[in-house]
Design an enzyme around this catalytic site. Structure first.
Site, short mmCIF file in Angstrom:
data_model
loop_
_atom_site.label_atom_id
_atom_site.label_comp_id
_atom_site.label_asym_id
_atom_site.label_seq_id
_atom_site.Cartn_x
_atom_site.Cartn_y
_atom_site.Cartn_z
N ASP A 8 0.81 -1.22 0.00
CA ASP A 8 0.00 0.00 0.00
C ASP A 8 0.84 1.27 0.00
O ASP A 8 0.53 2.22 -0.70
CB ASP A 8 -0.93 0.04 1.22
CG ASP A 8 -1.97 -1.06 1.19
OD1 ASP A 8 -2.18 -1.65 0.12
OD2 ASP A 8 -2.57 -1.32 2.24
N HIS A 13 3.33 4.80 -2.95
CA HIS A 13 3.42 6.20 -2.56
C HIS A 13 4.83 6.64 -2.20
O HIS A 13 5.32 7.66 -2.69
CB HIS A 13 2.46 6.49 -1.41
CG HIS A 13 1.05 6.12 -1.71
ND1 HIS A 13 0.30 6.76 -2.68
CD2 HIS A 13 0.24 5.17 -1.19
CE1 HIS A 13 -0.90 6.23 -2.74
NE2 HIS A 13 -0.97 5.26 -1.84
N LYS A 103 0.88 1.64 10.30
CA LYS A 103 -0.50 1.89 10.72
C LYS A 103 -0.55 1.87 12.24
O LYS A 103 0.25 1.20 12.89
CB LYS A 103 -1.44 0.81 10.17
CG LYS A 103 -1.55 0.80 8.67
CD LYS A 103 -2.49 -0.30 8.24
CE LYS A 103 -2.64 -0.32 6.73
NZ LYS A 103 -3.58 -1.34 6.29
N ARG A 108 -0.51 10.58 13.29
CA ARG A 108 -0.48 10.56 11.82
C ARG A 108 0.50 11.63 11.35
O ARG A 108 0.29 12.81 11.60
CB ARG A 108 -1.87 10.81 11.26
CG ARG A 108 -1.95 10.63 9.79
CD ARG A 108 -3.39 10.80 9.32
NE ARG A 108 -3.48 10.58 7.91
CZ ARG A 108 -3.87 9.44 7.34
NH1 ARG A 108 -4.22 8.43 8.11
NH2 ARG A 108 -3.93 9.32 6.04
#
Length: 136
Positions: A8, A13, A103, A108
């Site tokens: 992911d 990214h 995660k 964040r």
């Protein structure tokens, strides 16, 4: 890796961000697709000692409650990954790139930090970023 943070985030990214940071800017002041591909081709092979994978503590129990059929496969899914890369080009030779993502990290955050070293060609004119300076 079929799922998880490696596929992911790292594979897509963060690798895209790496190419943007390390690409050679063309005459129009932009990175071209070819210069971004050149960065990818210049990444040295990664050794297992350059990779760190992990999983947050409650991930397996949390996922197995929702999906008993895939519980065993999910119990091996990385939710944190870090990799040390080297881009073998004239500009980036010897400069480590650390790509990391996870995660449930408690906060964040997303950032790219460049740590500048002393420029051996610096004449002391004050135009150099200088050793120890960071750009985040």
């Amino acid at each position: 890796f079929e799922c998880g943070v490696v596929r992911d985030m790292l594979q897509n990214h963060l690798t895209s961000l790496l190419t943007l940071v390390a690409c050679e800017v063309g005459s129009h002041g932009r990175c071209t697709a070819e210069s971004m591909h050149a960065v990818l081709r210049a990444i040295e092979p990664v050794r297992p000692s350059q990779v760190l994978l992990g999983q947050y503590g409650d991930y397996t129990s949390h996922c197995c409650q929702d999906d008993q059929a895939n519980c065993e496969a999910m119990s091996r899914t990385a939710t944190f990954a870090s990799v040390l890369l080297h881009v073998n080009t004239r500009e980036w030779s010897g400069v480590p790139f650390v790509l990391a993502s996870g995660k449930s990290m408690g906060e964040r955050r997303a950032f790219i930090t460049l740590h500048y070293k002393a420029n051996p060609l610096d004449t002391g004119s004050g135009n150099s970023c200088g050793a120890g300076r960071r750009l985040t």
